[in-house]
Design an enzyme around this catalytic site. Structure first.
Site, short mmCIF file in Angstrom:
data_model
loop_
_atom_site.label_atom_id
_atom_site.label_comp_id
_atom_site.label_asym_id
_atom_site.label_seq_id
_atom_site.Cartn_x
_atom_site.Cartn_y
_atom_site.Cartn_z
N PHE A 191 0.81 -1.22 0.00
CA PHE A 191 0.00 0.00 0.00
C PHE A 191 0.85 1.27 0.00
O PHE A 191 0.38 2.35 -0.39
CB PHE A 191 -0.95 0.00 1.21
CG PHE A 191 -0.32 0.39 2.52
CD1 PHE A 191 -0.42 1.69 3.00
CD2 PHE A 191 0.35 -0.54 3.29
CE1 PHE A 191 0.14 2.06 4.21
CE2 PHE A 191 0.91 -0.18 4.51
CZ PHE A 191 0.81 1.12 4.97
N LYS A 192 2.11 1.15 0.40
CA LYS A 192 2.97 2.34 0.44
C LYS A 192 3.14 2.98 -0.94
O LYS A 192 3.45 4.16 -1.05
CB LYS A 192 4.36 1.97 1.00
CG LYS A 192 4.35 1.15 2.29
CD LYS A 192 3.90 1.96 3.48
CE LYS A 192 3.81 1.12 4.75
NZ LYS A 192 5.07 0.83 5.39
N ASP A 193 2.94 2.19 -2.01
CA ASP A 193 3.10 2.73 -3.36
C ASP A 193 2.12 3.86 -3.65
O ASP A 193 2.41 4.75 -4.44
CB ASP A 193 2.90 1.63 -4.41
CG ASP A 193 4.07 0.65 -4.46
OD1 ASP A 193 5.22 1.09 -4.31
OD2 ASP A 193 3.82 -0.56 -4.64
N LEU B 3 4.00 6.82 -2.05
CA LEU B 3 5.41 7.06 -2.37
C LEU B 3 5.66 7.23 -3.87
O LEU B 3 6.61 7.91 -4.27
CB LEU B 3 6.27 5.96 -1.77
CG LEU B 3 6.39 6.13 -0.25
CD1 LEU B 3 6.90 4.86 0.41
CD2 LEU B 3 7.32 7.29 0.08
N THR C 128 8.01 0.24 3.40
CA THR C 128 8.26 1.64 3.07
C THR C 128 9.55 1.80 2.27
O THR C 128 9.62 2.59 1.32
CB THR C 128 8.34 2.50 4.36
OG1 THR C 128 7.05 2.56 4.95
CG2 THR C 128 8.79 3.92 4.05
#
Length: 466
Positions: A111-113, A116, A144
């Site tokens: 989900f960090k995509d 980021l 992350t």
């Protein structure tokens, strides 16, 4: 839009400066001075929008005039075009009114995509405009780091230093970070745990003298407001897909650093009908212990099958404490200073208000494995261990079966084959095609002792001075 510190002593900043600053000068985290609020009619009008169009509507008030609207739209289109699923965040049904929102279709399968991939483009835009160079220093418990490297590796004005706890992330997570080529990418494996890495990052932001005044640090961890801002969007996306805003939604969020669920709390404050937010944790359950017993106390950090949640100091919890204390920065500062020395509690009426906002649950490794196995047996759907914790917590805490319960699917199961194997399943989750040769790629990382001086010396020697 102006941003203020949760500790009340740093100057208010605009979006560009908050993007580059990370921690405030008083050690606090930046939050918007005021939140935008959308009417039900306005939210309803967003039905049928693409993900990037929806993202523009939700996020543009936070960016305001810092970036021209057309430039920001283009940035969002490029950000979500790299996701492998056209829906960007598709919803999969597990049972009656029970769903998983898959947030792992980005380049690094987590989900960090969502944040980021955008953050890298925002940084490049602002740094190019200012003709400025920065050093990104971040800590990761697993996901992350790879998302930050993937999102920022093409940035012309950035050097990236990512700290991860040595031998405490999954092999896939490590290789996703350490096999990316680039002179501006530096992976540091710290002989310690995630909290040690996170502490070094926070202390380095507080005193950047080791950089000799020639550059500044920028944050990619969820202390960076842009990360939170981008995560708010998928709560609106899920709600609109399932009949919102004309019906309320419930969300269960696997969380360690409190950023992802804080984004849900903000979505609710911005006008999205959300009836329940469930904090789902593993054995490192400081958030659950606070929510269930009003005691914020650090225990020994334990290594689990859900390593991205092996966190004891949840940085973004400070943002919630700021709201719970009526945005009184001095009260937050005093509370956190006391928390560093031992257990703390907040006034009973504040804690009861927190209990109205959130439910919580802690799920151990055995129950995580049971949930992975049971879900596969029932649906032939494979959960990663973090999402499994979210699904179990959702079932344990659910208040109203008539309200759709959406668990945030935070990572692809291929990142955690050991957890899948331990669940007793013989399925081997394959890596997607673009990562098929991951185990053949050369790794590059440096192992350093759990010592901030050594880490800072390494950064000072290795960032590009041009």
């Amino acid at each position: 839009m102006r941003y203020i510190s949760t500790r009340g002593e740093a100057p208010a900043l605009g979006f560009e400066d908050v993007l580059l600053t990370g921690l405030a000068t008083d050690g606090g985290l930046y939050v918007p001075e005021s939140l935008p609020h959308f009417s039900l009619e306005e939210i309803r009008s967003w039905r049928g929008l693409s993900y990037s169009e929806l993202a523009f509507n939700v996020m543009h008030p936070f960016v305001d005039d810092a970036i021209p609207a057309d430039d920001f739209r283009k940035m969002l289109d490029e950000t979500y075009a790299v996701f492998a699923h056209k829906a960007v965040a598709p919803l999969v049904q597990l049972d009656t009114n029970e769903w998983v929102m898959e947030l792992f279709h980005g380049p690094t399968l987590a989900f960090k995509d969502f944040a980021l991939q955008l953050l890298g483009r925002l940084l490049d835009y602002v740094l190019e405009k200012r003709q400025q160079h920065v050093v990104i220093m971040g800590a990761t418990s697993g996901d992350t780091g790879s998302a930050a490297i993937e999102g920022c590796r093409r940035c012309k004005h950035v050097d990236i230093f990512i700290l991860h706890p040595y031998q405490r992330v999954s092999e896939v997570q490590r290789r996703q970070m350490t096999t990316v080529e680039g002179d501006n990418i530096h992976n540091i494996a710290v002989r310690g745990n995630f909290d040690d890495c996170q502490r070094m990052v926070k202390e380095s932001f507080g005193n950047q003298s080791f950089l000799g005044g020639k550059t500044q640090l920028a944050a990619v961890n969820s202390i960076n407001w842009a990360r939170i801002m981008a995560q708010i969007v998928y709560y609106f996306h899920a709600s609109l897909a399932l009949g919102g805003p004309d019906r309320s939604m419930a969300f269960s969020v696997p969380t360690g650093n409190f950023g992802d669920i804080f984004a849900g709390y903000l979505a609710k404050k911005m006008g999205l009908p959300i009836s329940q937010l469930v904090i789902a944790t593993n054995r490192n359950d400081i958030l659950h212990r606070f929510m269930s017993g009003n005691k914020y106390e650090q225990h020994q950090l334990e290594h689990t099958l859900s390593p991205s949640m092996d966190i004891m100091v949840s940085s973004n919890f400070e943002r919630l404490l700021f709201d719970l204390h009526g945005r009184d920065g001095l009260a937050v500062k005093t509370l956190l200073e006391n928390a560093a020395k031992g257990p703390v509690s907040i006034e009973d009426y504040r804690w009861k208000h927190a209990r109205k906002l959130f439910d919580s649950d802690a799920v151990d490794d055995k129950t995580t494995c049971d949930t992975i196995r049971e879900t596969y047996d029932q649906n032939e759907y494979l959960l990663d261990p973090h999402t499994a914790i979210g699904v179990r917590a959702a079932r344990n805490c659910r208040r109203d079966p008539a309200v759709p319960m959406i668990t945030l699917g935070t990572a692809h199961p291929a990142k955690f084959p050991d957890a899948v194997a331990e669940s007793g399943l013989s399925v081997q989750p394959p890596l997607p095609a673009h990562m098929a040769d991951l185990f053949e790629r050369e790794e590059r990382y440096t192992v350093l002792d759990n010592n901030i001086a050594g880490v800072q010396e390494f950064i000072a020697k290795n960032w590009k001075k041009t």
